[in-house]
Design a protein around this motif. Structure first.
Motif, PDB file in Angstrom:
ATOM      1  N   VAL A 263       0.859  -1.190   0.000  1.00  0.00           N
ATOM      2  CA  VAL A 263       0.000   0.000   0.000  1.00  0.00           C
ATOM      3  C   VAL A 263       0.893   1.236   0.000  1.00  0.00           C
ATOM      4  CG1 VAL A 263      -1.793   1.254   1.240  1.00  0.00           C
ATOM      5  CG2 VAL A 263      -1.790  -1.248   1.251  1.00  0.00           C
ATOM      6  N   PHE A 264       0.638   2.123  -0.977  1.00  0.00           N
ATOM      7  CA  PHE A 264       1.406   3.352  -1.143  1.00  0.00           C
ATOM      8  C   PHE A 264       0.517   4.558  -0.895  1.00  0.00           C
ATOM      9  CE2 PHE A 264       3.157   0.250  -4.104  1.00  0.00           C
ATOM     10  CZ  PHE A 264       4.515   0.354  -3.879  1.00  0.00           C
ATOM     11  N   THR A 265       1.146   5.672  -0.529  1.00  0.00           N
ATOM     12  CA  THR A 265       0.462   6.958  -0.480  1.00  0.00           C
ATOM     13  C   THR A 265       1.313   7.938  -1.265  1.00  0.00           C
ATOM     14  OG1 THR A 265      -0.505   6.538   1.691  1.00  0.00           O
ATOM     15  CG2 THR A 265      -0.385   8.829   0.990  1.00  0.00           C
ATOM     16  N   ARG A 266       0.680   8.654  -2.188  1.00  0.00           N
ATOM     17  CA  ARG A 266       1.379   9.678  -2.969  1.00  0.00           C
ATOM     18  C   ARG A 266       1.140  11.017  -2.279  1.00  0.00           C
ATOM     19  NH1 ARG A 266       3.342   9.636  -8.037  1.00  0.00           N
ATOM     20  NH2 ARG A 266       2.247   7.725  -8.514  1.00  0.00           N
ATOM     21  N   HIS A 267       2.230  11.706  -1.934  1.00  0.00           N
ATOM     22  CA  HIS A 267       2.159  12.996  -1.257  1.00  0.00           C
ATOM     23  C   HIS A 267       2.523  14.083  -2.261  1.00  0.00           C
ATOM     24  CE1 HIS A 267       2.015  10.903   2.620  1.00  0.00           C
ATOM     25  NE2 HIS A 267       2.905  10.095   2.096  1.00  0.00           N
TER      26      HIS A 267
ATOM     27  N   THR B 299       5.171   7.288  -0.240  1.00  0.00           N
ATOM     28  CA  THR B 299       5.599   6.523   0.924  1.00  0.00           C
ATOM     29  C   THR B 299       4.914   5.173   0.896  1.00  0.00           C
ATOM     30  OG1 THR B 299       3.860   7.477   2.307  1.00  0.00           O
ATOM     31  CG2 THR B 299       6.032   8.526   2.415  1.00  0.00           C
ATOM     32  N   VAL B 300       5.594   4.184   1.426  1.00  0.00           N
ATOM     33  CA  VAL B 300       5.033   2.840   1.528  1.00  0.00           C
ATOM     34  C   VAL B 300       4.361   2.749   2.894  1.00  0.00           C
ATOM     35  CG1 VAL B 300       5.540   0.374   1.574  1.00  0.00           C
ATOM     36  CG2 VAL B 300       6.823   1.885   0.047  1.00  0.00           C
ATOM     37  N   ASP B 301       3.041   2.551   2.890  1.00  0.00           N
ATOM     38  CA  ASP B 301       2.291   2.448   4.140  1.00  0.00           C
ATOM     39  C   ASP B 301       2.303   1.026   4.685  1.00  0.00           C
ATOM     40  OD1 ASP B 301       1.566   5.178   3.932  1.00  0.00           O
ATOM     41  OD2 ASP B 301      -0.094   4.640   2.617  1.00  0.00           O
TER      42      ASP B 301
END
Length: 119
Positions: free
Chosen positions: A8-12, A18-20
């Protein structure tokens, strides 16, 4: 039977990805390697690094997907809040009391009583 889960990734915005969640085992479609927006690189033929944070080793190829095993996790450890000691609790209470007074009411507000409705 081996359990697989998704990374699971989050694009900031303005800061990257970041890898969640980095599960111990996952599967990735081959198309992901070709995606120019995928934040990954392969420093060796059997290694994939995602977002410069987690390293997976390729363990198999099954039905158009690579099976991966987590090798290294470079993400910072999550902050852990330990319980306060009695000394720390006393210090916090003393600072609060110093900043916010002694608990006495400064302005007493009286709410008028309404007796019955005149409608």
């Amino acid at each position: 039977m081996t359990e697989y889960a998704d990374i699971v990734f989050t694009r900031h915005k303005g800061q990257g990805i970041t890898v969640d969640t980095a599960p111990p085992r996952t599967r990735v479609a081959l198309q992901a390697l070709m995606d120019r927006y995928a934040y990954l690189h392969m420093p060796a033929p059997d290694v994939i690094v995602f977002a410069d944070q987690v390293v997976y080793r390729i363990t198999a190829y099954v039905e158009g997907a690579l099976e991966l095993e987590l090798v290294e996790d470079w993400r910072p450890a999550p902050a852990v809040q330990l319980p306060l000691t009695d000394e720390q609790a006393k210090e916090i209470k003393a600072r609060w009391k110093e900043q916010h007074g002694n608990g006495q009411v400064i302005n007493l507000v009286e709410v008028p009583k309404v007796e019955g409705s005149g409608a």
